[in-house]
Scaffold this motif. Sequence first.
Motif, short mmCIF file in Angstrom:
data_model
loop_
_atom_site.label_atom_id
_atom_site.label_comp_id
_atom_site.label_asym_id
_atom_site.label_seq_id
_atom_site.Cartn_x
_atom_site.Cartn_y
_atom_site.Cartn_z
N TYR B 298 1.29 -1.34 0.39
CA TYR B 298 0.25 -0.09 -0.11
C TYR B 298 0.81 1.16 -0.04
O TYR B 298 0.61 1.69 -1.03
CB TYR B 298 -0.09 0.22 1.16
N CYS B 301 2.85 1.90 -3.25
CA CYS B 301 2.15 1.64 -4.71
C CYS B 301 1.57 2.74 -4.94
O CYS B 301 1.22 3.90 -4.48
CB CYS B 301 0.71 1.08 -4.32
N ALA B 304 -2.43 3.49 -5.05
CA ALA B 304 -2.87 2.76 -4.16
C ALA B 304 -4.12 3.25 -3.63
O ALA B 304 -4.57 4.95 -4.42
CB ALA B 304 -2.37 3.25 -2.96
N CYS B 308 -7.16 -0.39 -0.88
CA CYS B 308 -6.04 -0.83 -0.07
C CYS B 308 -5.76 -1.20 0.73
O CYS B 308 -4.99 -2.05 1.43
CB CYS B 308 -5.14 -0.69 -1.33
#
Lengths: 319, 334
Positions: B298, B301, B304, B308
């Motif tokens: 998370y 990312c 995100a 998530c």
Amino acid sequence: MTELALKVEDLKVWYWTDRGPVKAVDGIDLEVKKGERFGIVGESGCGKSTTAMTLLRLIKPPGSVEQGRILLDGDNLLDLNDEQMRSVRWSRISLIPQGSMNSLNPVVKIGSQITDAVTAHGDSVARAEAKAKIIEMLGMVGLPARVYNMYPHELSGGMKQRVCIAMAIILQPQVIIADEPTSALDVVVQRVVTQTLIKVQERLGAALVIIGHDMGLLAQLVDRLAVMYAGKVAEVSPAEDIYKDPLHPYTQLLIGSVPSVKEKKPLEGIPGLPPTLLAPPPGCIFHPRCPHATERCRAEVPQYREVRPGRMVACHLYE
Amino acid sequence: MSEPTRMSNRLLEVKNVRKVFGRGGIGRQHETIALDDFSLTLYDDEPKITAIAGESGSGKTTLARLILDFIKPTSGEILWRGRNIHKMSKKELMSYRHECQAVFQDPYAAFNPFYRVDHLFHMAVTEFKLARRKADEARIIGDALEVVGLRPGEILGKYPHQLSGGQRQRLIVARAFLLKPRLIVADEPVSMIDASLRAMILDIMLKLKDDFGISFLYITHDLSTAYQISDRIFILYEGTVSETGDATRVIGNPQHPYTQLLIGSVPNPDPALKWSEDIEVSAEEELGKGDKAGCKFYSRCPHAMEECHQSPPRLYEVGEDGHYASCFLYKGSG
């Protein structure tokens, strides 16, 4: 002619054993230009780390520098006494040693460790001044100021490696030697650390000598690359040329042995084994593994010379 | 592929295995989930090289140690030919150890420096009663050495320090082969071997698979060698599978944002193909890795979403040949 930051002439570094000298570095010549990123690539035992240590005069017995000159901006480092060398180390030439992230003292805070490096090699600076400088350097390698008060175990491997980079650049040397700066790191962290190193080098305008075994990684990094094999320099060429058109058969095979994530191809290694440096073969040291070896290669040592503009190679094929 | 007929062929089954380290009176915050809900099945009649790839701390070596019965899972089971390896009798365990061999990273540490290398083979022959007579022993050892491209005359009688890293690692593979195993768990077998000699070890693995039907679990951090030799791949991130499938498809067309970052970071041996851009990993992210409740990736990312953060994604099908990614981006796809 471009100004040179570092020039190595006919350097020989041998390790003395009961059975005679191990010729770890056996007559190498290198030129590193000011502000350049220069790579030295080779496999285990080729002499690349010995070269790095010798550049800072850190070779200890049974190793000894048998011959040669190391010119840093015109001064031969091999002529300096220990005291003079200590003032050159870190302030004019510094080292990020192999596995350096594990060389941090676990019970001393990062700030104090860097302060030690400053006071040991630099001018006597006020502690407060040193602290501001260290925090600035930590910022330059992308670390927050609070790292100053942290212990090594609180940091990740990549962060520790960046601390070592900060330590190496704190006195703004003209030449930074990095021995396998990312060898124990994962690919993503390797990319972050590598990009940090390039950014810092460009800001300082220093020459960076990167020692490595990974042709792929060095391709991302350097302007020029030296390929070492069994204590000798096989080839020095600009990075684009060496990957597009490698001259020395060893360079060709080494590039061929790098596996790709882009295309599947049969894996290619290099037949045979590196020679023992106690009793190296006569003639070209690579001839027992070379697909192009001739009678001449078995008898006569090839001259290391410029065969095309900016491209140096030691191979009879180009004579 | 109808399930019932394949039952008898199941060689190794790893079923929802979870391994937690550091549980004990100190409290839950000291727990490390090294491996979470991992499943994998290998079939006896379908030899394959399965790569388990990930960075340090991803759980790949924990998986190897679980399969080799060095440690026990916190939950889940590991079955060999249908039998739980942690509940086997001594005799069953001996036969499991015969059929499932290991090759480790460090070809220097695997040898006792005081013995000639022959000792390694002699031990295996005695322990598993592979030969009755001296002549038989010499013959099978010779055969095993030949398979890995070593000449017995040049190798036997030597001490480990007289051999190179590549030769030693080939000896270790030969010793594993001597037992005619069905599976070899190879944990970073080439990471300490120079590039020029690495190809030889990987070629031997391919040969053992193709000519002798031996399967491999190839545990590695190196995606390029995994791409070159493996049939299937599992990408691990902080103990969970982020993506799995046919190795060519996963590496050629990665779906999980983590796999994309990973493959994008593999340096290219061509100066014309540089890393696309600088990536920034903030120190805060590096220090506080992973999200406790949601997706482990998370905080790093680029895609995100709120979801998530809430709960961990399961594996969603993202392509053919059992290509799955644990990412909410593919929630709609199955």
